[in-house]
Design an enzyme around this catalytic site. Structure first.
Site, PDB file in Angstrom:
ATOM      1  N   CYS A 141       0.944  -1.281   0.190  1.00 46.31           N
ATOM      2  CA  CYS A 141      -0.090   0.007   0.241  1.00 46.31           C
ATOM      3  C   CYS A 141       0.981   1.313  -0.063  1.00 46.31           C
ATOM      4  O   CYS A 141       1.446   1.646   0.911  1.00 46.31           O
ATOM      5  CB  CYS A 141      -0.987  -0.015   1.166  1.00 46.31           C
ATOM      6  SG  CYS A 141      -2.005   1.345   1.106  1.00 46.31           S
ATOM      7  N   CYS A 144      -0.509   4.049   2.104  1.00 42.01           N
ATOM      8  CA  CYS A 144      -0.103   3.899   3.568  1.00 42.01           C
ATOM      9  C   CYS A 144       1.283   4.352   3.960  1.00 42.01           C
ATOM     10  O   CYS A 144       1.569   4.752   5.035  1.00 42.01           O
ATOM     11  CB  CYS A 144      -0.511   2.566   3.909  1.00 42.01           C
ATOM     12  SG  CYS A 144      -2.004   1.911   3.295  1.00 42.01           S
ATOM     13  N   ASP A 145       2.146   3.550   3.321  1.00 39.45           N
ATOM     14  CA  ASP A 145       3.546   3.627   3.584  1.00 39.45           C
ATOM     15  C   ASP A 145       4.560   4.251   2.663  1.00 39.45           C
ATOM     16  O   ASP A 145       5.640   4.380   3.026  1.00 39.45           O
ATOM     17  CB  ASP A 145       4.154   1.968   3.508  1.00 39.45           C
ATOM     18  CG  ASP A 145       3.187   1.170   4.460  1.00 39.45           C
ATOM     19  OD1 ASP A 145       2.910   1.726   5.597  1.00 39.45           O
ATOM     20  OD2 ASP A 145       2.889  -0.219   4.252  1.00 39.45           O
TER      21      ASP A 145
END
Ligand code: NDP
Length: 317
Positions: A141, A144-145
């Site tokens: 992701c 997300c990261d």
């Protein structure tokens, strides 16, 4: 409560799955006195339990570890009175109301309303190094990261719209993005392909596969194999993103609930209602577009409210 009994157990609202959608549905349903029972499924806490830090969930100004956040969600649901249980829904029968759900193939639950929050699972390449370094530079992701790789070099595998979108997202944060494409063409829409090919810091490796993610305790590179020339090269990267698609965890509902060709449950737009009256779906199992913890939690809230209204309207309260 003995969950191994063969005697059916009647519950008001049954929630299947325990990511942000499931726990939020449980919080709202419990506060509305609907006595929800939630079964956690194969991966209690869902996909957030395999991420590290979450920095984009509102309310955590310093960020929080994904697994810790899910423990907080669970605690909050329990404090509201939700009955949270271990167990996997293995079979359902939605042919008549009240609906039937089997847990671990043996315990039969009969429910007035059901909220499906079984999520989706990222597809992985299946390399040992990919699995070992998951959360230590390997991620599925970018939204997300990606932030953790600001000013660094990263690689991404995949050639669909998700991979293109994530490569572009990463290109705005990272010094360079090495995109590994297994064929000589991308599946992504033309407009997305053009954007990728025009981004000055995205390098596409055509006809290429990931031979190995390199690193002992964290990612420091990737070995890319060109399948046409049968040659390999090592590229130094700090992050390795896998964007080869997701699989919604919806198989057991297939005979009853409408879904698209890839298994995402269809909900009536603006609601969490499925085609089966009294069966609702929230979170990633019905969302291939946003897939964020906060959007999953939002739809979990919607599902609890939809279920409450359904139960009240039916006189089941
Ligand atoms: P897709 O299934 O569309 O694409 C998966 C990609 O991963 C393909 O390019 C495929 O290669 C590649 N792939 C699969 N397995 C492997 C493997 N083992 N090794 C290397 N590469 C692999 O998934 P997406 O998540 O990209 O998209 C899902 C759906 O969501 C699509 O319908 C998409 O259009 C949509 N979507 C739309 C967006 C938008 O409109 N903004 C954004 C994101 C998604 P190959 O092509 O060779 O099969």
């Amino acid at each position: 409560m003995d969950n191994n009994t063969t005697t059916p157990e009647k519950v008001h609202v049954l929630i299947i799955g325990s990511g942000p959608a499931g726990y939020t549905a449980a919080i709202y349903a419990a506060r509305a006195n609907m006595k929800p029972v939630l079964y956690q499924g194969i991966q209690p806490g869902g996909q957030l339990t395999i991420t590290t830090e979450v920095e984009n969930y509102p309310g955590y100004p310093e960020g929080i570890q994904g697994p810790e956040m899910m423990v907080d969600f669970e605690k909050q649901a329990k404090r509201m009175g939700a009955d949270i249980r271990w167990g996997i829904a293995t079979k359902v029968d939605f042919s008549e109301q009240p609906y039937k759900v089997w847990i671990d193939d043996e315990h039969l639950i009969i429910a007035d309303a059901i909220i499906i929050c079984t999520g989706a699972s990222a597809k992985w390449l299946g390399l040992e190094s990919e699995q070992r370094l998951n959360g230590f530079g390997v991620s599925a992701c970018a939204v997300c990261d990606g932030f953790f790789f600001r000013g660094k070099d990263v690689a991404i595998v995949g050639a669909g719209d998700t991979a293109a979108e994530e490569a572009l997202y990463l290109s705005k944060l990272c010094t360079s993005v090495h995109m590994i494409v297994r064929r000589d063409a991308m599946r992504a829409s033309k407009v997305m392909q053009d954007r990728v090919l025009n981004a000055p810091n995205i390098k596409v490796y055509w006809n290429s596969v990931t031979d190995e993610v390199l690193g002992d305790h964290k990612v420091h590179g990737v070995r890319i194999k060109n399948t046409e020339t049968n040659t390999t090269e090592e590229v130094a990267v700090s992050g390795f993103f896998v964007a080869i698609g997701h699989k919604p965890n919806s198989d057991i509902f297939k005979p009853w609930v409408d879904m698209d060709e890839t298994g995402y449950i269809n909900t009536i737009p603006g609601t969490t209602k499925t085609n089966v009256e009294g069966v609702f779906a929230a979170g990633d199992v019905q969302d291939k577009n946003y897939r964020q913890a906060v959007t999953a939690a939002g739809s979990g809230c919607m599902a609890a409210l939809d279920a409450e209204r359904y139960i009240t309207a039916k006189g089941l309260a």
